[in-house]
Scaffold this motif. Structure first.
Motif, mmCIF file in Angstrom:
data_model
loop_
_atom_site.group_PDB
_atom_site.id
_atom_site.type_symbol
_atom_site.label_atom_id
_atom_site.label_comp_id
_atom_site.label_asym_id
_atom_site.label_seq_id
_atom_site.Cartn_x
_atom_site.Cartn_y
_atom_site.Cartn_z
ATOM 1 N N SER A 69 0.820 -1.209 0.000
ATOM 2 C CA SER A 69 0.000 0.000 0.000
ATOM 3 C C SER A 69 0.853 1.258 0.000
ATOM 4 O O SER A 69 0.639 2.186 -0.796
ATOM 5 C CB SER A 69 -0.921 -0.003 1.226
ATOM 6 O OG SER A 69 -1.593 1.224 1.374
ATOM 7 N N GLU A 70 1.844 1.303 0.872
ATOM 8 C CA GLU A 70 2.660 2.508 1.000
ATOM 9 C C GLU A 70 3.605 2.696 -0.179
ATOM 10 O O GLU A 70 3.976 3.828 -0.507
ATOM 11 C CB GLU A 70 3.428 2.475 2.319
ATOM 12 C CG GLU A 70 2.538 2.581 3.544
ATOM 13 C CD GLU A 70 1.784 3.901 3.625
ATOM 14 O OE1 GLU A 70 2.362 4.939 3.271
ATOM 15 O OE2 GLU A 70 0.612 3.884 4.043
ATOM 16 N N ALA A 71 3.990 1.587 -0.836
ATOM 17 C CA ALA A 71 4.868 1.698 -2.000
ATOM 18 C C ALA A 71 4.106 2.168 -3.236
ATOM 19 O O ALA A 71 4.663 2.856 -4.093
ATOM 20 C CB ALA A 71 5.539 0.352 -2.285
ATOM 21 N N VAL A 72 2.828 1.802 -3.338
ATOM 22 C CA VAL A 72 2.053 2.164 -4.531
ATOM 23 C C VAL A 72 1.624 3.621 -4.494
ATOM 24 O O VAL A 72 1.884 4.385 -5.427
ATOM 25 C CB VAL A 72 0.827 1.238 -4.681
ATOM 26 C CG1 VAL A 72 -0.080 1.726 -5.812
ATOM 27 C CG2 VAL A 72 1.278 -0.192 -4.971
ATOM 28 N N ASP A 73 0.932 4.034 -3.417
ATOM 29 C CA ASP A 73 0.432 5.411 -3.390
ATOM 30 C C ASP A 73 0.496 6.013 -1.991
ATOM 31 O O ASP A 73 -0.287 6.892 -1.651
ATOM 32 C CB ASP A 73 -1.003 5.478 -3.932
ATOM 33 C CG ASP A 73 -2.024 4.762 -3.060
ATOM 34 O OD1 ASP A 73 -1.613 4.052 -2.109
ATOM 35 O OD2 ASP A 73 -3.237 4.900 -3.324
ATOM 36 N N GLY A 74 1.452 5.553 -1.200
ATOM 37 C CA GLY A 74 1.586 6.045 0.157
ATOM 38 C C GLY A 74 2.858 6.843 0.369
ATOM 39 O O GLY A 74 3.358 7.509 -0.535
ATOM 40 N N ALA A 75 3.428 6.705 1.563
ATOM 41 C CA ALA A 75 4.606 7.491 1.930
ATOM 42 C C ALA A 75 5.814 7.187 1.059
ATOM 43 O O ALA A 75 6.679 8.049 0.879
ATOM 44 C CB ALA A 75 4.949 7.230 3.398
ATOM 45 N N ALA A 76 5.892 5.962 0.528
ATOM 46 C CA ALA A 76 7.054 5.553 -0.268
ATOM 47 C C ALA A 76 6.753 5.481 -1.757
ATOM 48 O O ALA A 76 7.488 4.826 -2.511
ATOM 49 C CB ALA A 76 7.564 4.197 0.226
ATOM 50 N N ALA A 77 5.693 6.138 -2.204
ATOM 51 C CA ALA A 77 5.343 6.116 -3.626
ATOM 52 C C ALA A 77 6.528 6.577 -4.470
ATOM 53 O O ALA A 77 7.146 7.600 -4.195
ATOM 54 C CB ALA A 77 4.132 6.998 -3.882
ATOM 55 N N GLY A 78 6.849 5.793 -5.496
ATOM 56 C CA GLY A 78 7.952 6.129 -6.384
ATOM 57 C C GLY A 78 9.289 5.558 -5.977
ATOM 58 O O GLY A 78 10.243 5.590 -6.772
ATOM 59 N N ALA A 79 9.401 5.016 -4.760
ATOM 60 C CA ALA A 79 10.673 4.429 -4.310
ATOM 61 C C ALA A 79 10.852 3.042 -4.921
ATOM 62 O O ALA A 79 9.891 2.285 -5.060
ATOM 63 C CB ALA A 79 10.702 4.336 -2.790
ATOM 64 N N SER A 80 12.080 2.692 -5.262
ATOM 65 C CA SER A 80 12.328 1.384 -5.871
ATOM 66 C C SER A 80 12.427 0.273 -4.840
ATOM 67 O O SER A 80 12.169 -0.894 -5.144
ATOM 68 C CB SER A 80 13.603 1.425 -6.717
ATOM 69 O OG SER A 80 14.730 1.738 -5.913
ATOM 70 N N SER A 81 12.803 0.604 -3.601
ATOM 71 C CA SER A 81 12.900 -0.419 -2.555
ATOM 72 C C SER A 81 12.334 0.131 -1.254
ATOM 73 O O SER A 81 12.709 1.223 -0.811
ATOM 74 C CB SER A 81 14.351 -0.868 -2.356
ATOM 75 O OG SER A 81 15.194 0.230 -2.070
ATOM 76 N N VAL A 82 11.400 -0.645 -0.670
ATOM 77 C CA VAL A 82 10.669 -0.194 0.508
ATOM 78 C C VAL A 82 10.664 -1.305 1.554
ATOM 79 O O VAL A 82 10.362 -2.460 1.246
ATOM 80 C CB VAL A 82 9.211 0.165 0.154
ATOM 81 C CG1 VAL A 82 8.451 0.629 1.398
ATOM 82 C CG2 VAL A 82 9.167 1.218 -0.944
ATOM 83 N N PHE A 83 10.999 -0.940 2.783
ATOM 84 C CA PHE A 83 10.863 -1.826 3.936
ATOM 85 C C PHE A 83 9.816 -1.190 4.835
ATOM 86 O O PHE A 83 9.944 -0.020 5.219
ATOM 87 C CB PHE A 83 12.192 -1.955 4.683
ATOM 88 C CG PHE A 83 12.151 -2.872 5.880
ATOM 89 C CD1 PHE A 83 12.359 -4.229 5.733
ATOM 90 C CD2 PHE A 83 11.932 -2.370 7.153
ATOM 91 C CE1 PHE A 83 12.338 -5.082 6.827
ATOM 92 C CE2 PHE A 83 11.905 -3.201 8.262
ATOM 93 C CZ PHE A 83 12.112 -4.567 8.100
ATOM 94 N N ALA A 84 8.758 -1.937 5.145
ATOM 95 C CA ALA A 84 7.671 -1.388 5.969
ATOM 96 C C ALA A 84 7.490 -2.269 7.191
ATOM 97 O O ALA A 84 7.326 -3.484 7.070
ATOM 98 C CB ALA A 84 6.379 -1.318 5.173
ATOM 99 N N ALA A 85 7.520 -1.658 8.366
ATOM 100 C CA ALA A 85 7.423 -2.390 9.624
ATOM 101 C C ALA A 85 6.164 -1.987 10.371
ATOM 102 O O ALA A 85 5.828 -0.803 10.442
ATOM 103 C CB ALA A 85 8.646 -2.126 10.497
ATOM 104 N N ILE A 86 5.471 -2.978 10.915
ATOM 105 C CA ILE A 86 4.328 -2.734 11.789
ATOM 106 C C ILE A 86 4.822 -2.787 13.229
ATOM 107 O O ILE A 86 5.393 -3.797 13.661
ATOM 108 C CB ILE A 86 3.228 -3.785 11.579
ATOM 109 C CG1 ILE A 86 2.641 -3.674 10.167
ATOM 110 C CG2 ILE A 86 2.121 -3.611 12.614
ATOM 111 C CD1 ILE A 86 1.595 -4.724 9.861
ATOM 112 N N LEU A 87 4.604 -1.719 13.970
ATOM 113 C CA LEU A 87 4.938 -1.658 15.386
ATOM 114 C C LEU A 87 3.626 -1.521 16.145
ATOM 115 O O LEU A 87 3.130 -0.417 16.381
ATOM 116 C CB LEU A 87 5.858 -0.461 15.674
ATOM 117 C CG LEU A 87 7.167 -0.414 14.871
ATOM 118 C CD1 LEU A 87 7.935 0.860 15.173
ATOM 119 C CD2 LEU A 87 8.022 -1.644 15.150
#
Length: 302
Positions: free
Chosen positions: A113-131
């Motif tokens: 979700s965040e890689a497509v149209d969220g905080a990381a939109a446009g980034a080629s590599s994304v690491f997303a952690a749930i805390l």
């Protein structure tokens, strides 16, 4: 239109996503605790209610879930909602819903979700952690989820805490539900923050209360948050050394702590093997809706 379901430990959230990515219907119910059959029934009811609201039937359904599907057995493994473990969750949901269901780990759905149209939109590599209740993570490379050979890519929370500090009594560390001690999850989840505060002379209070007290100037609460930030920085420094992502996105309840985004990047330098660090640390743009949006995105919009 596509349906996304976020099957969490405390709540089941469902949405209908329109082709333009707008959410046009939402439902949220409590997760039946420790009851697998009731959980299946609750998911089926949420899907039925959503389809009634939008006057449609047979919509594609994507499900974000804790844990991973075993490639050997097709059953769920590694879930902190333990009633789901060793259950044929995908097959049972497909039977209950009478259609194909696509599924992915909840942190993977956050990452997508965040890689497509969220905080990381446009980034080629994304690491997303749930805390949150636990501490999991997902990885997206060039817009695609990284599942891994064993379907465990991003199982960061069950690595040991890096470079444990004896002065903070970090060895062997708290017992984890997975059977080990000192997993990152036992230090960085919401319950872990509350436990650490209590172990260090504080009251037994929630993570939200600890944050509020720290913002009000309480020294003990501020010390608890400082230890938390240090542990998060050490844990993310290993991610950067291994994956070197463009963006690290944080989701879950603790991702709302604003000071993390100032303090953690200032602390993680010590553990990163580089003279410059371009990785950005950002909160999830879609907040609590990231997981369910990612679940819907397991199906294409067309």
């Amino acid at each position: 239109m596509r349906i996304g379901i976020d099957l969490g430990g405390t709540k089941i959230e469902g949405v209908v996503m329109a082709p333009d990515s707008q959410l046009i219907a939402k439902r949220r119910v409590a997760t039946p605790r420790g009851d697998y059959a009731a959980t299946l029934a609750a998911v089926a009811q949420v899907v039925a209610d959503l389809e009634t609201e939008v006057a449609a039937r047979g919509l594609p359904v994507g499900v974000a879930h804790p844990g991973a599907l075993s490639q050997a057995s097709g059953r769920l493994k590694n879930s902190n909602s333990t009633c789901l473990n060793d259950q044929p969750l995908q097959a049972d949901l497909e039977r209950a819903l009478q259609r194909e269901v696509r599924m992915a780990n909840d942190a993977n759905c956050l990452a997508l979700s965040e890689a497509v149209d969220g905080a990381a939109a446009g980034a080629s590599s994304v690491f997303a952690a749930i805390l949150g209740t636990g501490a999991g993570a997902g990885v997206v490379i060039n817009g695609a989820l990284l599942q891994g050979a064993n379907s465990i890519a991003g199982e960061w929370g069950h690595n040991g805490l890096p470079r444990p500090k004896p002065e903070w009594n970090e060895t062997p560390g708290p017992a984890c539900w997975c059977g080990r001690h000192g997993c990152i999850e036992t230090w960085l989840s919401g319950p872990a923050l509350a436990d650490d505060h209590a172990r260090n002379g504080g009251e037994r209070i929630s993570g939200e209360t600890i944050v509020a007290l720290a913002e009000a100037g309480d020294a003990r609460a501020s010390a608890s948050l400082s230890r938390y930030e240090d542990r998060l920085a050490r844990s993310l420094s290993q991610v950067i050394n291994l994956l070197d992502p463009d963006v690290i996105v944080l989701g879950g309840g603790l991702s709302r702590i604003e000071r993390l985004y100032r303090h953690v990047p200032a602390l993680w330098d010590e553990g990163i093997f580089s003279d410059t660090i371009a990785t950005r640390l950002l909160p999830a743009l879609h907040g609590d809706s990231s997981g369910v949006r990612g679940a819907a995105r397991l199906w294409p919009a067309g």
